[in-house]
Design a protein around this motif. Structure first.
Motif, mmCIF file in Angstrom:
data_model
loop_
_atom_site.group_PDB
_atom_site.id
_atom_site.type_symbol
_atom_site.label_atom_id
_atom_site.label_comp_id
_atom_site.label_asym_id
_atom_site.label_seq_id
_atom_site.Cartn_x
_atom_site.Cartn_y
_atom_site.Cartn_z
ATOM 1 N N PHE A 112 0.833 -1.206 0.000
ATOM 2 C CA PHE A 112 0.000 0.000 0.000
ATOM 3 C C PHE A 112 0.868 1.257 0.000
ATOM 4 C CE2 PHE A 112 -2.369 3.319 2.256
ATOM 5 C CZ PHE A 112 -3.492 3.415 1.439
ATOM 6 N N ALA A 113 1.896 1.268 0.839
ATOM 7 C CA ALA A 113 2.784 2.440 0.931
ATOM 8 C C ALA A 113 3.490 2.708 -0.393
ATOM 9 C CB ALA A 113 3.805 2.238 2.042
ATOM 10 N N GLN A 114 3.818 1.652 -1.108
ATOM 11 C CA GLN A 114 4.493 1.796 -2.398
ATOM 12 C C GLN A 114 3.514 2.024 -3.541
ATOM 13 O OE1 GLN A 114 6.645 -1.893 -2.705
ATOM 14 N NE2 GLN A 114 8.359 -1.133 -1.479
ATOM 15 N N ASN A 115 2.208 1.958 -3.226
ATOM 16 C CA ASN A 115 1.169 2.037 -4.256
ATOM 17 C C ASN A 115 1.482 1.048 -5.382
ATOM 18 O OD1 ASN A 115 -1.247 2.895 -5.337
ATOM 19 N ND2 ASN A 115 -0.331 4.656 -6.385
ATOM 20 N N GLU A 116 1.751 -0.179 -4.980
ATOM 21 C CA GLU A 116 2.212 -1.206 -5.897
ATOM 22 C C GLU A 116 1.209 -1.456 -7.020
ATOM 23 O OE1 GLU A 116 3.954 -5.759 -5.801
ATOM 24 O OE2 GLU A 116 3.107 -4.896 -3.982
ATOM 25 N N ALA A 117 1.739 -1.542 -8.216
ATOM 26 C CA ALA A 117 0.933 -1.808 -9.409
ATOM 27 C C ALA A 117 1.668 -2.838 -10.251
ATOM 28 C CB ALA A 117 0.715 -0.527 -10.197
ATOM 29 N N SER A 118 1.027 -3.268 -11.289
ATOM 30 C CA SER A 118 1.637 -4.238 -12.187
ATOM 31 C C SER A 118 2.857 -3.628 -12.864
ATOM 32 C CB SER A 118 0.620 -4.664 -13.248
ATOM 33 O OG SER A 118 1.232 -5.487 -14.212
ATOM 34 N N SER A 119 3.859 -4.457 -13.081
ATOM 35 C CA SER A 119 5.050 -3.984 -13.793
ATOM 36 C C SER A 119 4.865 -4.089 -15.304
ATOM 37 C CB SER A 119 6.271 -4.793 -13.354
ATOM 38 O OG SER A 119 6.069 -6.163 -13.638
ATOM 39 N N ASN A 120 3.797 -4.738 -15.727
ATOM 40 C CA ASN A 120 3.522 -4.878 -17.161
ATOM 41 C C ASN A 120 2.826 -3.632 -17.699
ATOM 42 O OD1 ASN A 120 4.461 -7.579 -17.322
ATOM 43 N ND2 ASN A 120 2.532 -8.266 -16.414
ATOM 44 N N PRO A 121 3.201 -3.206 -18.897
ATOM 45 C CA PRO A 121 2.490 -2.063 -19.488
ATOM 46 C C PRO A 121 1.036 -2.465 -19.758
ATOM 47 C CG PRO A 121 4.095 -2.975 -21.037
ATOM 48 C CD PRO A 121 4.245 -3.716 -19.751
ATOM 49 N N GLY A 122 0.127 -1.639 -19.330
ATOM 50 C CA GLY A 122 -1.296 -1.953 -19.506
ATOM 51 C C GLY A 122 -1.839 -2.867 -18.430
ATOM 52 N N GLY A 123 -1.020 -3.161 -17.405
ATOM 53 C CA GLY A 123 -1.455 -4.033 -16.318
ATOM 54 C C GLY A 123 -2.315 -3.285 -15.314
ATOM 55 N N LEU A 124 -2.781 -3.999 -14.332
ATOM 56 C CA LEU A 124 -3.674 -3.430 -13.336
ATOM 57 C C LEU A 124 -2.907 -2.653 -12.261
ATOM 58 C CD1 LEU A 124 -6.120 -6.418 -12.783
ATOM 59 C CD2 LEU A 124 -6.486 -4.386 -14.167
ATOM 60 N N GLU A 125 -3.557 -1.635 -11.762
ATOM 61 C CA GLU A 125 -3.008 -0.871 -10.648
ATOM 62 C C GLU A 125 -3.571 -1.430 -9.348
ATOM 63 O OE1 GLU A 125 -3.632 3.301 -11.195
ATOM 64 O OE2 GLU A 125 -2.979 3.247 -13.276
ATOM 65 N N TYR A 126 -3.146 -0.870 -8.243
ATOM 66 C CA TYR A 126 -3.673 -1.195 -6.911
ATOM 67 C C TYR A 126 -3.525 -2.674 -6.552
ATOM 68 C CZ TYR A 126 -5.849 3.229 -8.106
ATOM 69 O OH TYR A 126 -6.067 4.512 -8.528
ATOM 70 N N ARG A 127 -2.336 -3.194 -6.745
ATOM 71 C CA ARG A 127 -2.079 -4.598 -6.420
ATOM 72 C C ARG A 127 -2.244 -4.872 -4.930
ATOM 73 N NH1 ARG A 127 2.471 -7.488 -9.557
ATOM 74 N NH2 ARG A 127 0.774 -7.547 -11.040
ATOM 75 N N PHE A 128 -2.094 -3.848 -4.103
ATOM 76 C CA PHE A 128 -2.254 -4.033 -2.657
ATOM 77 C C PHE A 128 -3.670 -4.498 -2.302
ATOM 78 C CE2 PHE A 128 -3.042 0.446 -3.537
ATOM 79 C CZ PHE A 128 -4.255 0.670 -2.926
ATOM 80 N N LEU A 129 -4.654 -4.213 -3.144
ATOM 81 C CA LEU A 129 -6.015 -4.695 -2.872
ATOM 82 C C LEU A 129 -6.067 -6.217 -2.913
ATOM 83 C CD1 LEU A 129 -8.152 -2.130 -4.893
ATOM 84 C CD2 LEU A 129 -7.861 -2.280 -2.412
ATOM 85 N N VAL A 130 -5.414 -6.791 -3.899
ATOM 86 C CA VAL A 130 -5.386 -8.251 -4.007
ATOM 87 C C VAL A 130 -4.531 -8.834 -2.887
ATOM 88 C CG1 VAL A 130 -4.688 -10.182 -5.459
ATOM 89 C CG2 VAL A 130 -5.801 -8.221 -6.474
ATOM 90 N N LYS A 131 -3.421 -8.189 -2.585
ATOM 91 C CA LYS A 131 -2.554 -8.685 -1.514
ATOM 92 C C LYS A 131 -3.245 -8.620 -0.153
ATOM 93 C CE LYS A 131 1.936 -8.107 -3.622
ATOM 94 N NZ LYS A 131 3.285 -7.578 -3.463
ATOM 95 N N SER A 132 -4.167 -7.690 0.009
ATOM 96 C CA SER A 132 -4.882 -7.581 1.283
ATOM 97 C C SER A 132 -5.790 -8.780 1.535
ATOM 98 C CB SER A 132 -5.689 -6.285 1.331
ATOM 99 O OG SER A 132 -6.755 -6.335 0.400
ATOM 100 N N LEU A 133 -6.085 -9.532 0.494
ATOM 101 C CA LEU A 133 -6.910 -10.733 0.668
ATOM 102 C C LEU A 133 -6.177 -11.817 1.455
ATOM 103 C CD1 LEU A 133 -8.497 -11.086 -2.874
ATOM 104 C CD2 LEU A 133 -9.486 -10.031 -0.834
ATOM 105 N N LEU A 134 -4.855 -11.809 1.419
ATOM 106 C CA LEU A 134 -4.079 -12.840 2.108
ATOM 107 C C LEU A 134 -4.337 -12.828 3.616
ATOM 108 C CD1 LEU A 134 -1.967 -15.108 1.648
ATOM 109 C CD2 LEU A 134 -0.243 -13.402 2.166
ATOM 110 N N PRO A 135 -4.068 -11.733 4.331
ATOM 111 C CA PRO A 135 -4.363 -11.779 5.768
ATOM 112 C C PRO A 135 -5.856 -11.890 6.059
ATOM 113 C CG PRO A 135 -3.534 -9.609 5.135
ATOM 114 C CD PRO A 135 -3.405 -10.488 3.948
ATOM 115 N N LEU A 136 -6.676 -11.290 5.219
ATOM 116 C CA LEU A 136 -8.125 -11.366 5.436
ATOM 117 C C LEU A 136 -8.636 -12.799 5.327
ATOM 118 C CD1 LEU A 136 -10.796 -9.848 5.884
ATOM 119 C CD2 LEU A 136 -10.951 -9.608 3.395
ATOM 120 N N SER A 137 -8.167 -13.510 4.318
ATOM 121 C CA SER A 137 -8.631 -14.892 4.134
ATOM 122 C C SER A 137 -8.158 -15.798 5.267
ATOM 123 C CB SER A 137 -8.169 -15.445 2.785
ATOM 124 O OG SER A 137 -6.771 -15.612 2.761
ATOM 125 N N PHE A 138 -6.954 -15.572 5.761
ATOM 126 C CA PHE A 138 -6.474 -16.399 6.864
ATOM 127 C C PHE A 138 -7.107 -15.992 8.190
ATOM 128 C CE2 PHE A 138 -3.556 -17.914 3.742
ATOM 129 C CZ PHE A 138 -3.358 -19.234 4.112
#
Length: 174
Positions: A112-138
């Motif tokens: 979130f702090a890095q505002n992580e996004a896809s490294s691919n051109p045309g990829g999705l932004e806000y990768r931290f949203l998907v990563k937030s599913l990890l602690p939530l799911s557990f």
């Protein structure tokens, strides 16, 4: 309440799976028949797959459909199965889930702090949203583990009480 919430989480996961199937059909059709396609769509497919796997874990445990060594487990008595379920929930699933939540929060915070996004051109932004599913799911998995252990302990106590009353009734009949 936990059972009901996890049941709806399972329904949500099934909906996401249906959407994923349609998305894959669309993506494959546009790529192979119309020479189109999109990196963002392919990444969305992976993200939806993440949702399905991560949220499906808790639902699978709740429905007692998880992977285990059924060769041995199937031949055990109900009491022995219940004891194994309690031990596995409290001493394996719960600590592992808590560890993933603990580590995962920092993992998501950094993303979130890095505002992580896809490294691919045309990829999705806000990768931290998907990563937030990890602690939530557990977290959900830990809730289910506690709930299932509670129900199993309650079941063991009720069985013990019913066995005591049967023994007591038998003693009176003598």
């Amino acid at each position: 309440m936990i059972d009901k919430g996890i049941k709806y989480l399972g329904y949500f996961t099934a909906f996401i799976l249906s959407f994923l199937v349609l998305l894959v059909v669309y993506d494959a059709t546009s790529r192979y028949f119309f020479s189109g396609g999109s990196i963002a769509l392919q990444e969305l497919e992976w993200h939806l797959f993440d949702v399905i796997i991560l949220f499906g874990i808790a639902y699978t445990l709740k429905e007692n459909a998880h992977v285990r060594v059924d060769i041995f487990y199937a031949s055990y008595s109900k009491k022995k199965k219940t004891i194994i379920n309690i031990i596995s929930s409290l001493f394996f699933v719960l600590p592992f889930s808590c560890m993933i939540v603990y580590i995962g929060i920092d993992f998501v915070a950094l993303s979130f702090a890095q505002n992580e996004a896809s490294s691919n051109p045309g990829g999705l932004e806000y990768r931290f949203l998907v990563k937030s599913l990890l602690p939530l799911s557990f977290f959900f998995l830990a809730l289910v583990a506690i709930n299932e252990a509670y129900k199993d302990i309650k079941s063991l106590r009720e069985d013990a009480k019913s066995n005591e009353s049967k023994e007591y009734d038998g003693a009176i009949k003598l």
